[in-house]
Design a protein around this motif. Structure first.
Motif, short mmCIF file in Angstrom:
data_model
loop_
_atom_site.label_atom_id
_atom_site.label_comp_id
_atom_site.label_asym_id
_atom_site.label_seq_id
_atom_site.Cartn_x
_atom_site.Cartn_y
_atom_site.Cartn_z
N LEU A 129 11.42 34.04 5.39
CA LEU A 129 10.16 33.47 5.14
C LEU A 129 9.95 32.12 5.88
CD1 LEU A 129 7.61 33.68 3.30
CD2 LEU A 129 8.77 32.23 1.77
N TYR A 130 11.03 31.32 6.14
CA TYR A 130 10.96 30.18 6.84
C TYR A 130 10.91 30.42 8.46
CZ TYR A 130 12.06 26.43 3.52
OH TYR A 130 11.89 25.24 2.52
N ARG A 131 11.62 31.46 9.05
CA ARG A 131 11.43 31.94 10.03
C ARG A 131 9.88 32.44 10.34
NH1 ARG A 131 15.76 34.90 10.40
NH2 ARG A 131 14.89 37.01 10.02
N LEU A 132 9.39 32.93 9.41
CA LEU A 132 7.98 33.69 9.75
C LEU A 132 6.80 32.38 9.70
CD1 LEU A 132 6.51 36.41 9.41
CD2 LEU A 132 5.82 35.79 7.11
N LEU A 133 7.32 31.13 9.39
CA LEU A 133 6.46 30.04 9.11
C LEU A 133 6.80 28.89 10.07
CD1 LEU A 133 4.83 30.08 5.82
CD2 LEU A 133 3.68 30.92 7.81
N ALA A 134 7.77 29.38 10.95
CA ALA A 134 8.59 28.17 11.68
C ALA A 134 7.58 27.52 12.63
CB ALA A 134 9.73 28.67 12.47
N ASP A 135 6.80 28.31 13.16
CA ASP A 135 5.77 27.47 14.25
C ASP A 135 4.73 26.36 13.27
OD1 ASP A 135 6.89 29.16 16.20
OD2 ASP A 135 5.14 30.56 15.99
N THR A 136 4.68 26.45 12.33
CA THR A 136 3.89 25.73 11.46
C THR A 136 4.48 24.40 10.76
OG1 THR A 136 3.89 26.72 9.12
CG2 THR A 136 2.35 27.68 10.87
N GLY A 137 5.92 24.28 10.98
CA GLY A 137 6.76 23.22 10.40
C GLY A 137 7.59 23.81 9.34
N GLY A 138 7.37 24.99 8.73
CA GLY A 138 8.19 25.27 7.56
C GLY A 138 7.18 25.78 6.46
N VAL A 139 7.65 26.32 5.42
CA VAL A 139 6.69 26.68 4.28
C VAL A 139 6.26 25.58 3.60
CG1 VAL A 139 6.94 27.98 2.31
CG2 VAL A 139 8.34 28.77 4.21
N GLU A 140 7.06 24.69 3.19
CA GLU A 140 6.42 23.39 2.43
C GLU A 140 5.44 22.71 3.28
OE1 GLU A 140 9.83 24.27 2.64
OE2 GLU A 140 10.58 24.21 0.53
N THR A 141 5.90 22.57 4.48
CA THR A 141 4.79 21.61 5.33
C THR A 141 3.64 22.54 5.45
OG1 THR A 141 6.58 20.90 6.63
CG2 THR A 141 4.45 20.87 7.63
N PHE A 142 3.58 23.89 5.57
CA PHE A 142 2.39 24.58 5.81
C PHE A 142 1.58 24.46 4.56
CE2 PHE A 142 0.01 28.65 5.44
CZ PHE A 142 -0.64 28.56 6.46
N ILE A 143 2.24 24.75 3.36
CA ILE A 143 1.71 24.65 2.25
C ILE A 143 0.80 23.23 1.86
CG2 ILE A 143 1.79 24.77 -0.51
CD1 ILE A 143 3.94 26.61 -0.19
N ARG A 144 1.54 22.43 2.24
CA ARG A 144 0.95 20.88 2.05
C ARG A 144 -0.32 20.79 2.93
NH1 ARG A 144 5.04 18.33 3.40
NH2 ARG A 144 4.39 17.71 5.69
N GLU A 145 -0.16 21.22 4.21
CA GLU A 145 -1.14 20.96 5.24
C GLU A 145 -2.48 21.76 4.61
OE1 GLU A 145 -1.33 19.51 8.51
OE2 GLU A 145 0.14 18.26 7.27
N ARG A 146 -2.31 22.87 4.29
CA ARG A 146 -3.47 23.55 3.67
C ARG A 146 -4.04 23.14 2.41
NH1 ARG A 146 -5.79 25.57 6.86
NH2 ARG A 146 -6.92 26.97 5.65
#
Length: 216
Positions: A129-146
């Protein structure tokens, strides 16, 4: 992570493939016991098996192996279609399609989504899962950004300025002050300075404008 103990079972893929045709699409999949009851049965079986093997005779081991293998095969078959991740793979999709599914799920469950929930829903390991969203800074980072992007839209489209705790809660932040600080770091202004009924582009400062455009 705290110290842990565990029991692992390694089964050659060829033995699994003898009875199941969908082993390869399940590479890296996690089968949580909450959604796959047979997984709980296997966990209990392995605990007892570890004890039994200490005193089992070769003949008894020969009987235990096919029984254990049959349980593993049953779990793989029962998990067919359990997760959106498997459905994407079985349909011939790839990384891009799966990443899109994960992003859509996060947007649809902004208030409650977390790492554990994503792992259970998509049947992916934490690493995958982390590898899938690595380009966004990671799972927690992506959730916070959204969550912050959603908060900006809500505040800008509101007819009147709500209390700080309301948009914080509605966008998945348990603490209003944490939300306020994160919002200011992201967009360069306090959420209370976003004028109700204003366009988000006009509300965001120049330092946060490019980030907001990326969120569209």
């Amino acid at each position: 992570m705290p110290p842990q103990t565990g029991i692992a079972i390694v089964v050659p893929r060829r033995l699994m493939a003898e009875a199941t045709e969908d082993v390869i699409p399940r590479h890296g999949q996690v089968l949580p016991g909450a959604s796959v009851p047979l997984a709980r049965l296997l966990a209990a079986h392995l605990c007892h098996l570890a004890d039994a093997l200490e005193t089992a005779t070769p003949a008894q081991v020969g009987d235990l192996v096919p029984a254990t293998l049959a349980l593993c095969r049953a779990i793989v078959r029962s998990a067919r279609g359990q997760s959106a991740a498997c459905q994407v793979h079985e349909a011939g999709g790839g990384r891009a399609e799966l990443e899109l599914e994960v992003r859509r799920y996060i947007d649809a469950h902004l208030v409650t989504v977390d790492l554990a929930g994503l792992i259970q829903w998509f049947g992916l390991s934490r690493r995958s899962l982390y590898r899938l969203l690595a380009d966004t800074g990671g799972v927690e980072t992506f959730i916070r950004e959204r969550r912050l992007a959603h908060a900006l839209r809500v505040l800008a489209e509101s007819r009147r300025r709500p209390k700080l705790a309301r948009p914080a809660h509605d966008c998945g932040f348990a603490d209003a002050q944490v939300f306020s600080r994160a919002f200011k770091r992201r967009y360069g202004l306090s959420p209370m300075r976003v004028e109700p009924g204003s366009a988000p582009i006009a509300a965001a400062s120049e330092s946060g404008l490019l980030g907001w455009l990326r969120d569209l």
